[in-house]
Structure formats: structure tokens, C-alpha cells
Scaffold this active site. Structure first.
Site, PDB file in Angstrom:
ATOM      1  N   ARG A 119     -36.583 -69.070  -3.022  1.00 53.95           N
ATOM      2  CA  ARG A 119     -35.794 -69.396  -1.827  1.00 53.95           C
ATOM      3  C   ARG A 119     -34.360 -68.984  -2.065  1.00 53.95           C
ATOM      4  NH1 ARG A 119     -37.670 -72.519   2.037  1.00 53.95           N
ATOM      5  NH2 ARG A 119     -39.849 -72.893   1.622  1.00 53.95           N
ATOM      6  N   GLY A 151     -44.833 -71.209 -13.280  1.00 52.75           N
ATOM      7  CA  GLY A 151     -44.025 -72.089 -14.133  1.00 52.75           C
ATOM      8  C   GLY A 151     -43.967 -71.723 -15.601  1.00 52.75           C
ATOM      9  N   SER A 152     -44.239 -70.449 -15.944  1.00 53.29           N
ATOM     10  CA  SER A 152     -44.198 -70.126 -17.378  1.00 53.29           C
ATOM     11  C   SER A 152     -42.770 -70.183 -17.926  1.00 53.29           C
ATOM     12  CB  SER A 152     -44.848 -68.770 -17.664  1.00 53.29           C
ATOM     13  OG  SER A 152     -44.148 -67.728 -17.044  1.00 53.29           O
ATOM     14  N   ASN A 165     -30.055 -67.787 -12.363  1.00 52.74           N
ATOM     15  CA  ASN A 165     -31.392 -67.342 -11.957  1.00 52.74           C
ATOM     16  C   ASN A 165     -31.881 -66.243 -12.883  1.00 52.74           C
ATOM     17  OD1 ASN A 165     -33.700 -66.945 -10.214  1.00 52.74           O
ATOM     18  ND2 ASN A 165     -32.689 -65.120  -9.400  1.00 52.74           N
ATOM     19  N   HIS A 193     -34.452 -62.874 -12.972  1.00 44.54           N
ATOM     20  CA  HIS A 193     -35.145 -61.947 -12.073  1.00 44.54           C
ATOM     21  C   HIS A 193     -35.760 -60.820 -12.916  1.00 44.54           C
ATOM     22  CE1 HIS A 193     -36.099 -60.030  -8.305  1.00 44.54           C
ATOM     23  NE2 HIS A 193     -35.671 -58.888  -8.817  1.00 44.54           N
ATOM     24  N   LYS A 244     -32.375 -76.104   6.294  1.00 46.57           N
ATOM     25  CA  LYS A 244     -32.181 -75.879   4.855  1.00 46.57           C
ATOM     26  C   LYS A 244     -31.151 -76.873   4.297  1.00 46.57           C
ATOM     27  CE  LYS A 244     -31.554 -71.537   3.104  1.00 46.57           C
ATOM     28  NZ  LYS A 244     -32.229 -71.098   1.884  1.00 46.57           N
TER      29      LYS A 244
HETATM   30  C1  GAR Z   1     -40.493 -64.651 -13.075  1.00 46.24           C
HETATM   31  O1  GAR Z   1     -40.901 -63.372 -13.473  1.00 46.24           O
HETATM   32  C2  GAR Z   1     -39.127 -64.598 -12.441  1.00 46.24           C
HETATM   33  O2  GAR Z   1     -38.285 -63.640 -13.006  1.00 46.24           O
HETATM   34  C3  GAR Z   1     -39.458 -64.261 -11.012  1.00 46.24           C
HETATM   35  O3  GAR Z   1     -40.585 -65.040 -10.729  1.00 46.24           O
HETATM   36  C4  GAR Z   1     -41.367 -65.157 -11.917  1.00 46.24           C
HETATM   37  C5  GAR Z   1     -41.768 -66.591 -12.090  1.00 46.24           C
HETATM   38  O4  GAR Z   1     -42.736 -66.726 -13.084  1.00 46.24           O
HETATM   39  N1  GAR Z   1     -38.355 -64.537 -10.146  1.00 46.24           N
HETATM   40  C6  GAR Z   1     -38.030 -63.783  -9.109  1.00 46.24           C
HETATM   41  O5  GAR Z   1     -38.674 -62.828  -8.758  1.00 46.24           O
HETATM   42  C7  GAR Z   1     -36.760 -64.223  -8.383  1.00 46.24           C
HETATM   43  N2  GAR Z   1     -36.446 -63.317  -7.354  1.00 46.24           N
HETATM   44  P1  GAR Z   1     -43.062 -68.158 -13.690  1.00 46.24           P
HETATM   45  O6  GAR Z   1     -43.319 -69.077 -12.490  1.00 46.24           O
HETATM   46  O7  GAR Z   1     -44.305 -67.968 -14.506  1.00 46.24           O
HETATM   47  O8  GAR Z   1     -41.886 -68.584 -14.499  1.00 46.24           O
END
Ligand code: GAR
Length: 191
Positions: free
Chosen positions: A96, A17-18, A112, A114, A70
Site C-alpha cells: 500500500r 512474510g519472509s 521500505n 523493494h 485511508k
Molecule cells: C519482498 O520481495 C519485498 O521486497 C517486496 O515484496 C516481497 C515480500 O516478500 N516488496 C515490494 O515489492 C514493495 N513494492 P515477503 O512477504 O516474503 O517478505
């Protein structure tokens, strides 16, 4: 700040959740013209759930296994989002693939982040995948969400040059870039 110009956004997350924290802080400090009014999480034990409580953000936490399909859990998500007046959904580590119910209800209003320069290295472990491949320019991408894994039209990207082999160091660099990119993108989109 005029309240009419503030937008209602939801952040969806599955883990640490950062990004949720950074977006919520930016909203609370007025850095972005939005209020994070809902956090949606599919993992009841995720850190982001307690973070939402600590930051005073309403949450909807669910387990996919409690719903037959879903579509069933997404219908409930849409109901909660509508109840909260959500205008934009920000996925931030929501692991998801988004389905028809949500995509139809929030057409063109789901984004989103990534941790790679998409379309390279979609999916889980993107940073590790890229390092294993030996890339020299890493990055982060924000894109509109479609029905595919980390797919959809790209909105913004940030490249990061890195030639080392320290995954923790690289991950920290990419996360720091993600936070800036998300805030900058939200400032533009919500203008
Ligand atoms: C982030 O780095 C985000 O880009 C990635 O998950 C992490 C969540 O970190 N998302 C993916 O890989 C989507 N395919 P966080 O929970 O600390 O924000």
C-alpha cells in the site's frame, strides 16, 4: 544485553512474510538491537498473520474496506504504533502507498525494501518486470518512504548479476539478498 539500547520496531507486511520472519529472528537472537513489538497487515488471510502468532509478535490486522478513507485506517495504525512505543516502521512487502497520517506521525522513520535497483522497476511484479526488460544486473533497495510508489531517498542497495531466464531461481537470489540487506541496514540505522 542492556535493555535501554534496544529499539522498538514495527514490521508492516501484506503477504508471505519472509522478511518479517528474518527481521524478527534477528531481533530475537540479538543480531539487531531491536524488538519487533508489532506486525501490521492489511490482508487478514496472509501467511504473515499466522507467522506473527507463531513468533509471539503482537499484530494489528485490518481491511481497508472497513474504513471510510485511508486516513481513517492510518489513524488507527498510528494509534497502535504509539501505544506500542514504536520508533521505526519497517515495510516488508506492505503493498500500500503510505499516506499523510502515517508519514506525518513517523516522519523520516519509515523504511521500505523493494526487489529492484530503484528507481528502476517500482511497483508490483518488480522482478518479473526487470526480467521482461532483459536487465543483466538486478538487485534490492532499502529506502526511506515518501508519498510515492516505492519512492524516497535510498539508504542501501545490493546488486545481483544474473543472465539466466529462470524466474524462481532469480527470485530466490533476490530474496536472499534482501534478508542480508535488511539486517545490515537495521544494524547501521539502529546503532
Ligand atoms: C519482498 O520481495 C519485498 O521486497 C517486496 O515484496 C516481497 C515480500 O516478500 N516488496 C515490494 O515489492 C514493495 N513494492 P515477503 O512477504 O516474503 O517478505
Amino acid at each position: 544485553m542492556a535493555t535501554q539500547s534496544r529499539h522498538k520496531i514495527a514490521v508492516f507486511a501484506s503477504g508471505y512474510g519472509s522478511n518479517f520472519e528474518v527481521i524478527t529472528r534477528a531481533a530475537q537472537s540479538g543480531e539487531i538491537p531491536a524488538d519487533v513489538v508489532l506486525m501490521v497487515c492489511d490482508k487478514p488471510s496472509a501467511r504473515v498473520c499466522s507467522l506473527a502468532d507463531a513468533m509471539g509478535v503482537e499484530k494489528f490486522v485490518f481491511s481497508a474496506k472497513d474504513y471510510p478513507t485511508k486516513s481513517d485506517y492510518e489513524r488507527e495504525i498510528v494509534r497502535r504504533c504509539r501505544e506500542c512505543g514504536i520508533e521505526l516502521i519497517c515495510l516488508a512487502g506492505y503493498m500500500r502507498i503510505v499516506g499523510e497520517e502515517l508519514l506525518n506521525a513517523y516522519k523520516g522513520r519509515i523504511i521500505n525494501i523493494h526487489p529492484s535497483l530503484l528507481p528502476a522497476f517500482a511497483g508490483a511484479r518488480a522482478i518479473e518486470q526487470a526480467m521482461e526488460y532483459g536487465v543483466k544486473v538486478y538487485g534490492a533497495t532499502i529506502h526511506y518512504v515518501d508519498e510515492t510508489l516505492d519512492g524516497g531517498k535510498i539508504i542501501a542497495q545490493q546488486a545481483i548479476e544474473y543472465e539466466g531466464d529462470n524466474i524462481e531461481e532469480l527470485t530466490a537470489l533476490i530474496h536472499a539478498a534482501e534478508y542480508k540487506l535488511y539486517i545490515k541496514t537495521l544494524q547501521k540505522l539502529l546503532k
